[in-house]
Design an enzyme around this catalytic site. Sequence first.
Site, PDB file in Angstrom:
ATOM      1  N   HIS A 195       0.842  -1.205   0.000  1.00 36.58           N
ATOM      2  CA  HIS A 195       0.000   0.000   0.000  1.00 36.58           C
ATOM      3  C   HIS A 195       0.872   1.248   0.000  1.00 36.58           C
ATOM      4  CE1 HIS A 195       1.125  -0.462   4.202  1.00 36.58           C
ATOM      5  NE2 HIS A 195       0.930   0.851   4.318  1.00 36.58           N
ATOM      6  N   ASP A 197       0.738   5.013   1.930  1.00 40.93           N
ATOM      7  CA  ASP A 197      -0.028   5.716   2.959  1.00 40.93           C
ATOM      8  C   ASP A 197      -0.726   6.930   2.338  1.00 40.93           C
ATOM      9  OD1 ASP A 197       1.065   3.872   4.657  1.00 40.93           O
ATOM     10  OD2 ASP A 197       2.682   5.195   5.312  1.00 40.93           O
ATOM     11  N   HIS A 240       4.764   0.351  -0.337  1.00 40.12           N
ATOM     12  CA  HIS A 240       5.577  -0.384   0.640  1.00 40.12           C
ATOM     13  C   HIS A 240       4.735  -1.495   1.252  1.00 40.12           C
ATOM     14  CE1 HIS A 240       3.702   2.976   2.807  1.00 40.12           C
ATOM     15  NE2 HIS A 240       3.694   2.211   3.893  1.00 40.12           N
ATOM     16  N   ARG A 250       7.294  -9.037  15.089  1.00 44.59           N
ATOM     17  CA  ARG A 250       7.879  -7.765  14.675  1.00 44.59           C
ATOM     18  C   ARG A 250       6.906  -6.644  15.049  1.00 44.59           C
ATOM     19  NH1 ARG A 250       7.167  -4.663  10.010  1.00 44.59           N
ATOM     20  NH2 ARG A 250       8.862  -3.170   9.861  1.00 44.59           N
TER      21      ARG A 250
HETATM   22  O1  LIG Z   1       5.263  -2.115   9.853  1.00 46.87           O
HETATM   23  C1  LIG Z   1       5.823  -1.509   8.956  1.00 46.87           C
HETATM   24  O2  LIG Z   1       7.036  -1.532   8.746  1.00 46.87           O
HETATM   25  C2  LIG Z   1       5.018  -0.634   8.024  1.00 46.87           C
HETATM   26  C3  LIG Z   1       3.670  -0.276   8.547  1.00 46.87           C
HETATM   27  C4  LIG Z   1       2.891   0.536   7.576  1.00 46.87           C
HETATM   28  O3  LIG Z   1       3.219   0.624   6.421  1.00 46.87           O
HETATM   29  C5  LIG Z   1       1.692   1.266   8.027  1.00 46.87           C
HETATM   30  O4  LIG Z   1       1.294   1.141   9.208  1.00 46.87           O
HETATM   31  O5  LIG Z   1       1.116   2.003   7.196  1.00 46.87           O
HETATM   32 FE   LIG Z   2       2.200   2.250   5.407  1.00 51.81          FE
END
Ligand SMILES: O=C(O)CCC(=O)C(=O)O
Ligand SMILES: [Fe+2]
Length: 312
Positions: A195, A197, A240, A250
Amino acid sequence: MPPPGERSNFLPTSVTKNQHQPSALDASILGSESDMPSQFIWPHHERPCLEAPQLACKKHGVFMVVNHGVDPGLVDRAHRCMDFFSMQLCEKQKAKRKIGENSGYSSGFVGSPNIVEQYFVSVMGQDFRHFGKVYQEYCEAMNKLSMEVMELLGLSLVLGRAYLRDFFQGNDSILRLNHYPPCPKPDLALGTGPHADPTALTILDQDQVGGLQVFADHQWNSLTPIPGAFVALCYKSCLHRPVVNNERARRSIAYFVCTKMNKTVTPATALVNVENPRIYPDFKWATFLEFTQKHYKVNMKTLEAFSNWLQK
Ligand SMILES: O=C(O)CCC(=O)C(=O)O
Ligand SMILES: [Fe+2]
C-alpha cells in the site's frame, strides 16, 4: 499493482538535522543575493542538507531521519508498551475500533492536549494511564520532529521554511501501533499488504527484526533497520509492505502526519503554473479520511479514486 520482483537491500538517502554541508538551496538562493544583510544569511554550519529529501522525494519517496534529537529512551518505552499486544484478546477488545470510526484497537488520533492518554484511560481503564502517557509523549515528540521535516521539505520545494510547517500546524495526526506475530507460512502472508499511505508524511520506527520493503527501481527492496533512525515516507509515498517471518514477532510504530480535520487541502500557488497545472480538486482532510475509512482501501490510486468520487 506492480508484480513483486527480486528483493534486494535498499539504502535510502539519509537526512540529518545538522549536516555540515552546503545545499542546493544555499547555492541557488543565498549565493545570488550579494547585498543581503548578514543577519538574513543562514550560518553555514546551521544550514540543513536539502539534497537528501529532494532526491528521495523525487525518486522513491522514502528517506531515513537520523540525528533527530528524539529521546531513544522514549522510543524504547513506546516499544515496550506494545506488550499490550500480548494481552488476552478480551482485554484488547475493550479498545476495539468500531465500524466507521477512526480510532481504536490499532489506530488513535492525536490533536488536543492529552487526547492519547485520555483515550487509553477511557477505553481500557485507569490501569492503562501509563501506556497513554508514554504514547502521548511519543506523539508530541513525533509532532515536533515532523514539523522539522516539513520545514526541510518546504525548503526543498522552494516554498520556504514556514509554508508546510504552518500548513500542518495543529494537525490531526494519527498514531498506529503495528504488531506482526511470527507466521508459520510467511510466504503466504503479507503483513498489511502492499500500500501507499494516504497521509502527507509518515514517520515510522521499526524494531530491529526487519520486514519493511519498498517498491523502487521496479523491485521490492528490504529496508534494513538502522538503530536510532526513523523511516520517512513522503509526498505520494512509495508503495511499501511489511513482510512477516516464521521466527520472531515484529513491531513498528507509525506516525501519520495529517492536517487539521477541517483544513482545506489545496496546492501551494507558487507551485502551480502552465507547465505544472493542478491535478486534484480542493478537499477537506476529514472528507478524504472518511473516503479511506469507509469507501476505499488505500492503494497507489487512492488520490485519483478520491478525486473521481468527489466530482461524481
Ligand atoms: O510495519 C511496517 O514496517 C510498516 C507499517 C505501515 O506501512 C503502516 O502502518 O502504514
Ligand atoms: Fe504504510
